[in-house]
Enzyme design. Structure first.
Site, PDB file in Angstrom:
ATOM      1  N   ARG A 171      -3.354  -9.546   5.763  1.00 17.07           N
ATOM      2  CA  ARG A 171      -3.917  -9.714   4.411  1.00 17.07           C
ATOM      3  C   ARG A 171      -2.840  -9.298   3.422  1.00 17.07           C
ATOM      4  O   ARG A 171      -2.471  -8.122   3.376  1.00 17.07           O
ATOM      5  CB  ARG A 171      -5.178  -8.851   4.283  1.00 17.07           C
ATOM      6  N   LYS A 219       0.816  -1.231   0.000  1.00 21.03           N
ATOM      7  CA  LYS A 219       0.000   0.000   0.000  1.00 21.03           C
ATOM      8  C   LYS A 219       0.842   1.271   0.000  1.00 21.03           C
ATOM      9  O   LYS A 219       2.054   1.248   0.212  1.00 21.03           O
ATOM     10  CB  LYS A 219      -0.946  -0.009   1.211  1.00 21.03           C
TER      11      LYS A 219
END
Ligand code: HH2
Length: 274
Positions: free
Chosen positions: A252, A218
């Site tokens: 995740r 991210k």
């Protein structure tokens, strides 16, 4: 009935299976069901505890995907995974109760809802099916959430939101034992907001349910390392292990084998080799 979170042995890894043309790091890689099943099998062999199938990108700036389009993307993959004998438990990453219902029909065990029950049909569905439920915090909508996110106190506000959504889910009949909580890294948050949440993860853990964290590739990893999306593996693992240290139960991730190895080495070193 078996526990809805029977797949979860903390800490463990959720492998990402995006069936989208436009996800921020792996868009278009697994649109074909055969390729998706192959990737799921590989992630299972690499040690993923569960595979998260998603048909809608929720990256910053992403437009809302209509239900029928999301359904058309995920159903062939869910069908193929079910036919494959579901070598690994399946989670469905969706904001739509209709999509979650079909996924549960095909044997999914967890609904990963980044809107934390924005669709009024979601909690009653999960309650009725006895499924697991991941409740995530997001400020605003993906299309605009990164425009100018603001909080008085991000940790207080995220913790209060997750507690309130957990209560709402339980009031709708969802078993508290079925719930996972997620601070929603990158969902309507600046780098400083994300860092404050990761640093204060024990506050979320103290709400009493397993915590899932998604930092894989991210923007926060880009901000911390100066790396482009394709070069964020080491940064993702570093931040992920810090989250595990702070009490995260599930990471995740896109890169399963590397994360599983890192997590094993990390937890066994801390455990004195047990
Ligand atoms: N992050 C993404 C999607 N779903 N679900 C949970 N519970 N937590 C997360 O942090 C999370 C999530 C975004 O990552 P990705 O699936 O790789 O990208 P995209 O939304 O572009 O498909």
């Amino acid at each position: 009935m078996p526990s809805p979170l029977a797949w979860l042995t903390a800490p463990c890894v959720m492998g990402i299976l995006n069936v989208t043309p436009d996800s921020f790091s792996d868009g278009g890689e697994h649109l074909d069901p055969a390729s998706a099943v192959g990737h799921a099998r590989r992630m299972a062999a690499d040690g993923a505890a569960i595979v998260d199938v998603g048909g809608e990108s929720t990256r910053p700036g992403a437009a809302h995907v209509p239900v029928d389009q999301e359904m058309a993307r995920v159903v062939p993959v869910l069908k193929a995974l079910a036919a494959d004998g579901a070598a690994v438990p399946v989670s469905i990453d969706t904001r739509h109760a209709a999509v979650a219902a079909v996924a549960l029909d095909f044997g999914a065990v967890l609904v990963n809802d980044v809107s934390a029950g924005g669709d009024p049909g979601m909690f009653p569905l999960v309650a009725d099916r006895g499924a697991g439920l991941c409740l995530m915090h997001m400020q605003g909508e993906p299309a605009t959430m990164q425009d100018d996110p603001r909080y008085d106190d991000v940790v207080d506000e995220v913790a209060a939101f997750l507690e309130a959504r957990m209560r709402a889910a339980v009031d709708a009949g969802v078993s508290e034992e079925a719930i996972l909580l997620d601070p929603g890294i990158g969902f309507g948050k600046t780098v400083q907001h994300n860092l404050a949440l990761l640093d204060s993860l024990p506050r979320i853990v103290a709400l009493g349910r397993p915590v899932l964290v998604g930092v894989s590739r991210k923007g926060i990893i880009g901000a911390l390392t100066g790396r482009e999306v394709g070069d964020r593996l080491a940064g993702s693992i570093g931040a992920g292990l810090a989250a595990v240290q702070a009490g995260a139960a599930v990471l995740r991730v896109h890169d399963v084998v590397e994360t599983v190895d890192a997590m094993r080495a990390f937890t066994r070193t801390r455990g004195g080799g047990e």
